[in-house]
Design an enzyme around this catalytic site. Sequence first.
Site, PDB file in Angstrom:
ATOM      1  N   ASP A   1       1.355 -15.842   6.627  1.00  0.00           N
ATOM      2  CA  ASP A   1       0.850 -17.204   6.391  1.00  0.00           C
ATOM      3  C   ASP A   1       0.929 -17.579   4.918  1.00  0.00           C
ATOM      4  O   ASP A   1       1.285 -18.714   4.574  1.00  0.00           O
ATOM      5  CB  ASP A   1      -0.603 -17.315   6.871  1.00  0.00           C
ATOM      6  CG  ASP A   1      -0.718 -17.345   8.395  1.00  0.00           C
ATOM      7  OD1 ASP A   1       0.306 -17.535   9.071  1.00  0.00           O
ATOM      8  OD2 ASP A   1      -1.850 -17.182   8.898  1.00  0.00           O
TER       9      ASP A   1
ATOM     10  N   TYR B   1      10.722   9.670   1.360  1.00  0.00           N
ATOM     11  CA  TYR B   1      10.902   8.538   0.447  1.00  0.00           C
ATOM     12  C   TYR B   1      11.638   8.891  -0.848  1.00  0.00           C
ATOM     13  O   TYR B   1      11.822   8.031  -1.710  1.00  0.00           O
ATOM     14  CB  TYR B   1       9.540   7.904   0.131  1.00  0.00           C
ATOM     15  CG  TYR B   1       8.921   7.252   1.347  1.00  0.00           C
ATOM     16  CD1 TYR B   1       9.466   6.084   1.885  1.00  0.00           C
ATOM     17  CD2 TYR B   1       7.818   7.807   1.979  1.00  0.00           C
ATOM     18  CE1 TYR B   1       8.923   5.490   3.011  1.00  0.00           C
ATOM     19  CE2 TYR B   1       7.260   7.220   3.112  1.00  0.00           C
ATOM     20  CZ  TYR B   1       7.822   6.066   3.617  1.00  0.00           C
ATOM     21  OH  TYR B   1       7.286   5.477   4.735  1.00  0.00           O
TER      22      TYR B   1
ATOM     23  N   ASN C   1       8.075  -5.707  -0.870  1.00  0.00           N
ATOM     24  CA  ASN C   1       7.989  -4.555   0.016  1.00  0.00           C
ATOM     25  C   ASN C   1       6.509  -4.445   0.355  1.00  0.00           C
ATOM     26  O   ASN C   1       5.710  -3.912  -0.433  1.00  0.00           O
ATOM     27  CB  ASN C   1       8.492  -3.269  -0.651  1.00  0.00           C
ATOM     28  CG  ASN C   1       8.444  -2.095   0.312  1.00  0.00           C
ATOM     29  OD1 ASN C   1       7.871  -2.189   1.402  1.00  0.00           O
ATOM     30  ND2 ASN C   1       9.029  -0.976  -0.087  1.00  0.00           N
TER      31      ASN C   1
ATOM     32  N   ARG D   1       4.676  12.149  -3.519  1.00  0.00           N
ATOM     33  CA  ARG D   1       4.314  12.737  -2.228  1.00  0.00           C
ATOM     34  C   ARG D   1       5.458  12.478  -1.232  1.00  0.00           C
ATOM     35  O   ARG D   1       6.174  11.482  -1.361  1.00  0.00           O
ATOM     36  CB  ARG D   1       3.044  12.070  -1.650  1.00  0.00           C
ATOM     37  CG  ARG D   1       1.815  12.186  -2.509  1.00  0.00           C
ATOM     38  CD  ARG D   1       1.041  13.464  -2.212  1.00  0.00           C
ATOM     39  NE  ARG D   1      -0.250  13.477  -2.902  1.00  0.00           N
ATOM     40  CZ  ARG D   1      -0.421  13.761  -4.185  1.00  0.00           C
ATOM     41  NH1 ARG D   1       0.612  14.067  -4.943  1.00  0.00           N
ATOM     42  NH2 ARG D   1      -1.625  13.747  -4.738  1.00  0.00           N
TER      43      ARG D   1
ATOM     44  N   ARG E   1      13.405   4.117  12.523  1.00  0.00           N
ATOM     45  CA  ARG E   1      12.157   4.885  12.533  1.00  0.00           C
ATOM     46  C   ARG E   1      11.333   4.523  13.782  1.00  0.00           C
ATOM     47  O   ARG E   1      11.873   4.044  14.766  1.00  0.00           O
ATOM     48  CB  ARG E   1      11.409   4.625  11.212  1.00  0.00           C
ATOM     49  CG  ARG E   1      12.240   5.050   9.993  1.00  0.00           C
ATOM     50  CD  ARG E   1      11.504   4.864   8.695  1.00  0.00           C
ATOM     51  NE  ARG E   1      10.335   5.732   8.615  1.00  0.00           N
ATOM     52  CZ  ARG E   1       9.397   5.628   7.673  1.00  0.00           C
ATOM     53  NH1 ARG E   1       9.508   4.707   6.720  1.00  0.00           N
ATOM     54  NH2 ARG E   1       8.372   6.440   7.668  1.00  0.00           N
TER      55      ARG E   1
ATOM     56  N   ALA F   1       3.118  -0.836   4.788  1.00  0.00           N
ATOM     57  CA  ALA F   1       2.647  -0.886   6.172  1.00  0.00           C
ATOM     58  C   ALA F   1       2.085  -2.259   6.552  1.00  0.00           C
ATOM     59  O   ALA F   1       2.040  -2.605   7.747  1.00  0.00           O
ATOM     60  CB  ALA F   1       1.596   0.200   6.399  1.00  0.00           C
TER      61      ALA F   1
ATOM     62  N   LEU G   1      12.590   0.517   1.489  1.00  0.00           N
ATOM     63  CA  LEU G   1      13.361   1.676   1.042  1.00  0.00           C
ATOM     64  C   LEU G   1      14.076   2.316   2.219  1.00  0.00           C
ATOM     65  O   LEU G   1      15.259   2.648   2.154  1.00  0.00           O
ATOM     66  CB  LEU G   1      12.410   2.705   0.411  1.00  0.00           C
ATOM     67  CG  LEU G   1      11.681   2.219  -0.836  1.00  0.00           C
ATOM     68  CD1 LEU G   1      10.377   2.979  -1.002  1.00  0.00           C
ATOM     69  CD2 LEU G   1      12.571   2.405  -2.051  1.00  0.00           C
TER      70      LEU G   1
ATOM     71  N   HIS H   1       3.949  -4.606   9.013  1.00  0.00           N
ATOM     72  CA  HIS H   1       3.869  -4.509  10.474  1.00  0.00           C
ATOM     73  C   HIS H   1       2.530  -4.982  11.032  1.00  0.00           C
ATOM     74  O   HIS H   1       2.322  -4.941  12.244  1.00  0.00           O
ATOM     75  CB  HIS H   1       4.113  -3.053  10.901  1.00  0.00           C
ATOM     76  CG  HIS H   1       5.221  -2.393  10.141  1.00  0.00           C
ATOM     77  ND1 HIS H   1       6.527  -2.845  10.194  1.00  0.00           N
ATOM     78  CD2 HIS H   1       5.239  -1.345   9.266  1.00  0.00           C
ATOM     79  CE1 HIS H   1       7.280  -2.083   9.400  1.00  0.00           C
ATOM     80  NE2 HIS H   1       6.512  -1.176   8.830  1.00  0.00           N
TER      81      HIS H   1
ATOM     82  N   ARG I   1       7.529   0.224  13.541  1.00  0.00           N
ATOM     83  CA  ARG I   1       8.095  -0.288  12.276  1.00  0.00           C
ATOM     84  C   ARG I   1       9.229  -1.291  12.525  1.00  0.00           C
ATOM     85  O   ARG I   1       9.813  -1.828  11.586  1.00  0.00           O
ATOM     86  CB  ARG I   1       8.619   0.870  11.416  1.00  0.00           C
ATOM     87  CG  ARG I   1       7.548   1.829  10.969  1.00  0.00           C
ATOM     88  CD  ARG I   1       8.067   2.832   9.955  1.00  0.00           C
ATOM     89  NE  ARG I   1       7.269   4.047   9.975  1.00  0.00           N
ATOM     90  CZ  ARG I   1       6.167   4.244   9.250  1.00  0.00           C
ATOM     91  NH1 ARG I   1       5.733   3.305   8.426  1.00  0.00           N
ATOM     92  NH2 ARG I   1       5.482   5.374   9.337  1.00  0.00           N
TER      93      ARG I   1
ATOM     94  N   PRO J   1       0.796  -1.230   0.000  1.00  0.00           N
ATOM     95  CA  PRO J   1       0.000   0.000   0.000  1.00  0.00           C
ATOM     96  C   PRO J   1       0.829   1.281   0.000  1.00  0.00           C
ATOM     97  O   PRO J   1       1.859   1.370   0.677  1.00  0.00           O
ATOM     98  CB  PRO J   1      -0.811  -0.102   1.292  1.00  0.00           C
ATOM     99  CG  PRO J   1      -0.102  -1.099   2.131  1.00  0.00           C
ATOM    100  CD  PRO J   1       0.539  -2.058   1.171  1.00  0.00           C
ATOM    101  N   ASN J   2       0.334   2.227  -0.777  1.00  0.00           N
ATOM    102  CA  ASN J   2       0.853   3.601  -0.866  1.00  0.00           C
ATOM    103  C   ASN J   2       2.152   3.721  -1.645  1.00  0.00           C
ATOM    104  O   ASN J   2       2.603   4.829  -1.924  1.00  0.00           O
ATOM    105  CB  ASN J   2       1.018   4.234   0.534  1.00  0.00           C
ATOM    106  CG  ASN J   2      -0.310   4.376   1.247  1.00  0.00           C
ATOM    107  OD1 ASN J   2      -1.280   4.818   0.643  1.00  0.00           O
ATOM    108  ND2 ASN J   2      -0.373   3.978   2.501  1.00  0.00           N
TER     109      ASN J   2
HETATM  110  O1  CA2 Z   1      10.578   1.837   3.792  1.00  0.00           O
HETATM  111  C1  CA2 Z   1       9.734   1.154   3.202  1.00  0.00           C
HETATM  112  O2  CA2 Z   1       9.912   0.667   2.096  1.00  0.00           O
HETATM  113  C2  CA2 Z   1       8.355   0.930   3.873  1.00  0.00           C
HETATM  114  O3  CA2 Z   1       7.897  -0.368   3.517  1.00  0.00           O
HETATM  115  C3  CA2 Z   1       7.444   1.993   3.317  1.00  0.00           C
HETATM  116  C4  CA2 Z   1       6.050   1.950   3.946  1.00  0.00           C
HETATM  117  C5  CA2 Z   1       6.156   1.984   5.462  1.00  0.00           C
HETATM  118  O4  CA2 Z   1       4.864   1.847   6.035  1.00  0.00           O
HETATM  119  C6  CA2 Z   1       7.056   0.885   5.991  1.00  0.00           C
HETATM  120  O5  CA2 Z   1       7.151   1.003   7.399  1.00  0.00           O
HETATM  121  C7  CA2 Z   1       8.440   0.998   5.391  1.00  0.00           C
HETATM  122  C8  CA2 Z   1       5.231   3.149   3.501  1.00  0.00           C
HETATM  123  C9  CA2 Z   1       5.116   3.319   2.016  1.00  0.00           C
HETATM  124  C10 CA2 Z   1       4.400   4.620   1.779  1.00  0.00           C
HETATM  125  O6  CA2 Z   1       4.990   5.247   0.669  1.00  0.00           O
HETATM  126  C11 CA2 Z   1       4.673   6.562   0.461  1.00  0.00           C
HETATM  127  C12 CA2 Z   1       5.352   7.187  -0.527  1.00  0.00           C
HETATM  128  C13 CA2 Z   1       5.102   8.506  -0.783  1.00  0.00           C
HETATM  129  C14 CA2 Z   1       4.144   9.188  -0.067  1.00  0.00           C
HETATM  130  C15 CA2 Z   1       3.447   8.541   0.938  1.00  0.00           C
HETATM  131  C16 CA2 Z   1       3.700   7.217   1.192  1.00  0.00           C
END
Ligand code: CA2
Length: 148
Positions: free
Chosen positions: A88, A24, A75, A19, A108, A78, A102, A81, A112, A11-12
């Site tokens: 599973d 990121y 990857n 953003r 953090r 979220a 990433l 976590h 996380r 997700p995201n």
């Molecule tokens: O560091 C990573 O790759 C994460 O998997 C990124 C997730 C975060 O919840 C993990 O703890 C670590 C979040 C991805 C959200 O990506 C965004 C990118 C741009 C703007 C908003 C969110």
Amino acid sequence: MGKSVLVINGPNLNLLGKREPEIYGRTTLSDIERMCKNCASNLGFELAFMQSNHEGEILDAIHNAVDTHDGIVINAGAFTHTSVALMDALKGVGLPCVEVHLSNTFAREDFRHHSYISPVAIGVICGFGAKSYTLALEALANYFEQQK
Ligand code: CA2
């Protein structure tokens, strides 16, 4: 026969580069896909790349990977976590899986620091931005070599 790897993004991650660049960076998911395809071709892999904001779609992709792929790079965003279901599914299919992030999730927030994916992955790579993905592909290539 050449190996085939599925790269899964949760997700995201479709917002990457669009953003919150201060967290990121400016690299988009399409940039990462290009980097992965280039790296896979150098390693002699087939590569499929997907992103979904829906846990069920990711579960289906993991289940379907059994018949089509030899390994997974994930990857889970979220869901890393929170999702016992992803853990599973990965355990259930039994394909070698490398967890990537990433950011350095250990540098953090506390929430996380725990991952449901890590116990069922062959290894974890985090903190190297987009490079985490290509390092994961190299780790899988190394794993396949050792399995021969
Ligand atoms: O560091 C990573 O790759 C994460 O998997 C990124 C997730 C975060 O919840 C993990 O703890 C670590 C979040 C991805 C959200 O990506 C965004 C990118 C741009 C703007 C908003 C969110």
